[in-house]
Design a protein around this motif. Structure first.
Motif, PDB file in Angstrom:
ATOM      1  N   ASP A  95       4.546  14.414  -0.972  1.00  0.00           N
ATOM      2  CA  ASP A  95       5.871  14.344  -1.593  1.00  0.00           C
ATOM      3  C   ASP A  95       6.954  14.521  -0.542  1.00  0.00           C
ATOM      4  OD1 ASP A  95       7.981  14.203  -3.281  1.00  0.00           O
ATOM      5  OD2 ASP A  95       7.408  15.892  -4.547  1.00  0.00           O
ATOM      6  N   ILE A  96       7.260  13.427   0.156  1.00  0.00           N
ATOM      7  CA  ILE A  96       8.243  13.464   1.235  1.00  0.00           C
ATOM      8  C   ILE A  96       9.644  13.753   0.709  1.00  0.00           C
ATOM      9  CG2 ILE A  96       9.379  11.998   2.955  1.00  0.00           C
ATOM     10  CD1 ILE A  96       6.651  10.746   3.463  1.00  0.00           C
ATOM     11  N   CYS A 102       2.593   8.248  -0.370  1.00  0.00           N
ATOM     12  CA  CYS A 102       3.763   9.044  -0.003  1.00  0.00           C
ATOM     13  C   CYS A 102       4.965   8.597  -0.827  1.00  0.00           C
ATOM     14  CB  CYS A 102       4.104   8.868   1.479  1.00  0.00           C
ATOM     15  SG  CYS A 102       2.824   9.378   2.638  1.00  0.00           S
ATOM     16  N   THR A 103       5.742   9.561  -1.283  1.00  0.00           N
ATOM     17  CA  THR A 103       7.008   9.208  -1.903  1.00  0.00           C
ATOM     18  C   THR A 103       8.006   8.813  -0.813  1.00  0.00           C
ATOM     19  OG1 THR A 103       7.821  11.496  -1.827  1.00  0.00           O
ATOM     20  CG2 THR A 103       6.625  10.809  -3.804  1.00  0.00           C
ATOM     21  N   GLY A 104       9.129   8.228  -1.243  1.00  0.00           N
ATOM     22  CA  GLY A 104      10.160   7.826  -0.304  1.00  0.00           C
ATOM     23  C   GLY A 104      11.055   8.984   0.097  1.00  0.00           C
ATOM     24  N   PHE A 105      11.815   8.782   1.168  1.00  0.00           N
ATOM     25  CA  PHE A 105      12.725   9.792   1.676  1.00  0.00           C
ATOM     26  C   PHE A 105      13.948   9.947   0.772  1.00  0.00           C
ATOM     27  CE2 PHE A 105      10.552   8.045   5.409  1.00  0.00           C
ATOM     28  CZ  PHE A 105      10.138   9.196   6.056  1.00  0.00           C
ATOM     29  N   ASP A 106      14.511  11.145   0.779  1.00  0.00           N
ATOM     30  CA  ASP A 106      15.792  11.387   0.129  1.00  0.00           C
ATOM     31  C   ASP A 106      16.890  10.983   1.115  1.00  0.00           C
ATOM     32  OD1 ASP A 106      18.050  12.290  -1.150  1.00  0.00           O
ATOM     33  OD2 ASP A 106      17.273  14.276  -1.585  1.00  0.00           O
ATOM     34  N   THR A 107      17.660   9.949   0.781  1.00  0.00           N
ATOM     35  CA  THR A 107      18.656   9.380   1.696  1.00  0.00           C
ATOM     36  C   THR A 107      20.068   9.884   1.421  1.00  0.00           C
ATOM     37  OG1 THR A 107      18.943   7.465   0.240  1.00  0.00           O
ATOM     38  CG2 THR A 107      17.309   7.276   2.015  1.00  0.00           C
ATOM     39  N   ARG A 123       4.696   8.796  -8.562  1.00  0.00           N
ATOM     40  CA  ARG A 123       4.037  10.011  -9.071  1.00  0.00           C
ATOM     41  C   ARG A 123       3.229   9.705 -10.342  1.00  0.00           C
ATOM     42  NH1 ARG A 123       9.326  11.896  -7.837  1.00  0.00           N
ATOM     43  NH2 ARG A 123       9.380  13.081  -5.890  1.00  0.00           N
ATOM     44  N   ALA A 124       3.786   8.861 -11.201  1.00  0.00           N
ATOM     45  CA  ALA A 124       3.051   8.484 -12.411  1.00  0.00           C
ATOM     46  C   ALA A 124       1.807   7.669 -12.063  1.00  0.00           C
ATOM     47  CB  ALA A 124       3.961   7.689 -13.343  1.00  0.00           C
ATOM     48  N   ILE A 125       1.936   6.776 -11.094  1.00  0.00           N
ATOM     49  CA  ILE A 125       0.792   5.977 -10.642  1.00  0.00           C
ATOM     50  C   ILE A 125      -0.298   6.906 -10.093  1.00  0.00           C
ATOM     51  CG2 ILE A 125       0.037   4.345  -8.860  1.00  0.00           C
ATOM     52  CD1 ILE A 125       2.832   2.996  -9.202  1.00  0.00           C
ATOM     53  N   ALA A 126       0.110   7.909  -9.328  1.00  0.00           N
ATOM     54  CA  ALA A 126      -0.859   8.863  -8.779  1.00  0.00           C
ATOM     55  C   ALA A 126      -1.579   9.609  -9.890  1.00  0.00           C
ATOM     56  CB  ALA A 126      -0.153   9.845  -7.852  1.00  0.00           C
ATOM     57  N   ASP A 127      -0.852  10.014 -10.910  1.00  0.00           N
ATOM     58  CA  ASP A 127      -1.469  10.723 -12.036  1.00  0.00           C
ATOM     59  C   ASP A 127      -2.468   9.837 -12.771  1.00  0.00           C
ATOM     60  OD1 ASP A 127      -0.041  13.004 -11.494  1.00  0.00           O
ATOM     61  OD2 ASP A 127       1.531  12.621 -12.976  1.00  0.00           O
ATOM     62  N   ARG A 128      -2.088   8.586 -12.988  1.00  0.00           N
ATOM     63  CA  ARG A 128      -2.970   7.682 -13.737  1.00  0.00           C
ATOM     64  C   ARG A 128      -4.233   7.314 -12.971  1.00  0.00           C
ATOM     65  NH1 ARG A 128       2.074   5.236 -15.402  1.00  0.00           N
ATOM     66  NH2 ARG A 128       1.937   3.711 -13.710  1.00  0.00           N
ATOM     67  N   ASN A 129      -4.132   7.281 -11.644  1.00  0.00           N
ATOM     68  CA  ASN A 129      -5.232   6.744 -10.837  1.00  0.00           C
ATOM     69  C   ASN A 129      -5.874   7.774  -9.914  1.00  0.00           C
ATOM     70  OD1 ASN A 129      -5.028   3.655 -11.420  1.00  0.00           O
ATOM     71  ND2 ASN A 129      -2.911   4.302 -11.046  1.00  0.00           N
ATOM     72  N   ASP A 130      -5.541   9.043 -10.109  1.00  0.00           N
ATOM     73  CA  ASP A 130      -6.147  10.127  -9.336  1.00  0.00           C
ATOM     74  C   ASP A 130      -5.930   9.930  -7.836  1.00  0.00           C
ATOM     75  OD1 ASP A 130      -7.498  12.502  -8.961  1.00  0.00           O
ATOM     76  OD2 ASP A 130      -9.472  11.553  -8.897  1.00  0.00           O
ATOM     77  N   LEU A 131      -4.671   9.751  -7.449  1.00  0.00           N
ATOM     78  CA  LEU A 131      -4.306   9.610  -6.048  1.00  0.00           C
ATOM     79  C   LEU A 131      -3.715  10.917  -5.531  1.00  0.00           C
ATOM     80  CD1 LEU A 131      -2.387   6.187  -6.257  1.00  0.00           C
ATOM     81  CD2 LEU A 131      -4.865   6.563  -6.172  1.00  0.00           C
ATOM     82  N   ALA A 132      -3.892  11.185  -4.256  1.00  0.00           N
ATOM     83  CA  ALA A 132      -3.230  12.312  -3.609  1.00  0.00           C
ATOM     84  C   ALA A 132      -1.811  11.893  -3.230  1.00  0.00           C
ATOM     85  CB  ALA A 132      -3.999  12.755  -2.374  1.00  0.00           C
ATOM     86  N   TYR A 192      11.797   4.662  -7.887  1.00  0.00           N
ATOM     87  CA  TYR A 192      10.506   4.247  -7.330  1.00  0.00           C
ATOM     88  C   TYR A 192       9.581   5.455  -7.161  1.00  0.00           C
ATOM     89  CZ  TYR A 192       7.273   1.646  -4.303  1.00  0.00           C
ATOM     90  OH  TYR A 192       6.173   1.037  -3.761  1.00  0.00           O
ATOM     91  N   ASN A 193      10.135   6.567  -6.697  1.00  0.00           N
ATOM     92  CA  ASN A 193       9.326   7.777  -6.531  1.00  0.00           C
ATOM     93  C   ASN A 193       8.743   8.261  -7.856  1.00  0.00           C
ATOM     94  OD1 ASN A 193       9.736   7.886  -3.788  1.00  0.00           O
ATOM     95  ND2 ASN A 193      11.320   9.458  -3.875  1.00  0.00           N
ATOM     96  N   ALA A 194       9.547   8.192  -8.916  1.00  0.00           N
ATOM     97  CA  ALA A 194       9.038   8.598 -10.230  1.00  0.00           C
ATOM     98  C   ALA A 194       7.851   7.732 -10.634  1.00  0.00           C
ATOM     99  CB  ALA A 194      10.150   8.509 -11.272  1.00  0.00           C
ATOM    100  N   HIS A 195       7.947   6.441 -10.355  1.00  0.00           N
ATOM    101  CA  HIS A 195       6.818   5.544 -10.629  1.00  0.00           C
ATOM    102  C   HIS A 195       5.596   5.935  -9.781  1.00  0.00           C
ATOM    103  CE1 HIS A 195       8.512   2.674 -13.394  1.00  0.00           C
ATOM    104  NE2 HIS A 195       9.553   2.423 -12.611  1.00  0.00           N
TER     105      HIS A 195
END
Length: 266
Positions: free
Chosen positions: A167-168, A129-134, A155-164, A150-153
């Motif tokens: 997007d909170i 899960c991404t973090g909340f917009d504060t 999403r990139a981690i998910a792309d590299r490692n095939d994670l679901a 952190y959220n940008a990281h």
């Protein structure tokens, strides 16, 4: 109630994380907390047949504990996935690290990815899960840039490692007051339900309810009412929370996982 089509073949689910995944401020009938992960588990279980004994043919564990930092989650909870090998694991971590003064979202993301790689070796699907917009939260709005980085990281981690990815950050319904409990640090029951629906869709489930459906109309607050509400929140919730952090204390110091074993959901 979710639709019964396009059903992923999940028969076991383990949730890892901190207070967000433990489900704080979403009371359950037994006197504990439910939360989005419990609600997601129910959505998944309802797509499975009943066993002869009565429960669904679906097992669920929730190892999340409030206040846990990323390294604590990795040390205490990730090894259980290597023992249980569930079909699905949700991994939400790093938020408490990002809120700490002086924390580096780039460095936290590196440690998160290392843990995610471990999880991919032992679980069929990993959901993050991404973090909340504060932006509308007093005090925490000043951390919005760190959270976005952190959220940008993530999403990139998910792309590299095939994670679901759930997007909170993009879930606009969570910007509104009904999504939050009185402490404004944890979701309300309705907010947890919106996240559960969003997570279900991230996993490919069709849901009749929409995560971003408009909230029922409520009377607007006057400026004076908003000031009184903000002062009450700061006194009753924000200052005690900041004080615990300055003292190095955690709300989860004496708390254990609410559902530590992978058991049938009935």
């Amino acid at each position: 109630m979710a639709a019964q089509t396009d059903t992923p073949a999940f028969t076991s689910y383990v949730a890892l994380g901190d207070s967000f995944t433990e489900g704080l401020n979403d009371p359950d009938p037994d006197g504990g907390f439910a939360g989005w992960a419990d609600r997601l588990a129910r959505l998944l279980a309802e797509r499975r047949p009943r066993t002869a004994e009565g429960p669904y043919d679906f097992r669920y564990a929730n190892l999340a504990v409030r206040g846990r930092l990323l390294d604590q989650i990795v040390d205490e909870q990730v090894p259980r996935i290597e023992q249980l090998h569930p079909d699905l694991v949700s991994f939400t971590a790093g938020g408490n690290d990002i809120l700490r003064p002086g924390s580096d979202p780039d460095e936290v993301a590196e440690r998160f990815e290392a843990a995610a790689v471990r999880l991919r070796e032992s679980a069929g699907t990993v959901l993050i899960c991404t973090g909340f917009d504060t932006r509308d939260t007093p005090v925490l709005k000043h951390l919005r840039g760190k959270i976005a980085t952190y959220n940008a990281h993530l999403r990139a981690i998910a792309d590299r490692n095939d994670l679901a990815v759930t997007d909170i950050w993009a879930l606009r319904a969570l910007r509104d007051r009904p999504a939050w409990s009185e402490d404004r640090l944890h979701l309300s029951p309705e907010g947890h339900q919106r996240v559960a629906l969003l997570a279900a869709r991230a996993l490919g489930l069709d849901t009749i309810e929409a995560p971003d459906a408009p909230w029922p109309a409520t009377p607007p607050h006057t400026p004076a009412e908003l000031r009184r509400e903000n002062l009450h929140w700061a006194r009753e919730h924000l200052l005690p929370w900041v004080g615990r952090r300055l003292r190095g204390e955690s709300s989860g110091d004496a708390v254990s996982a609410k559902r530590p074993d992978l058991l049938p959901l009935g």
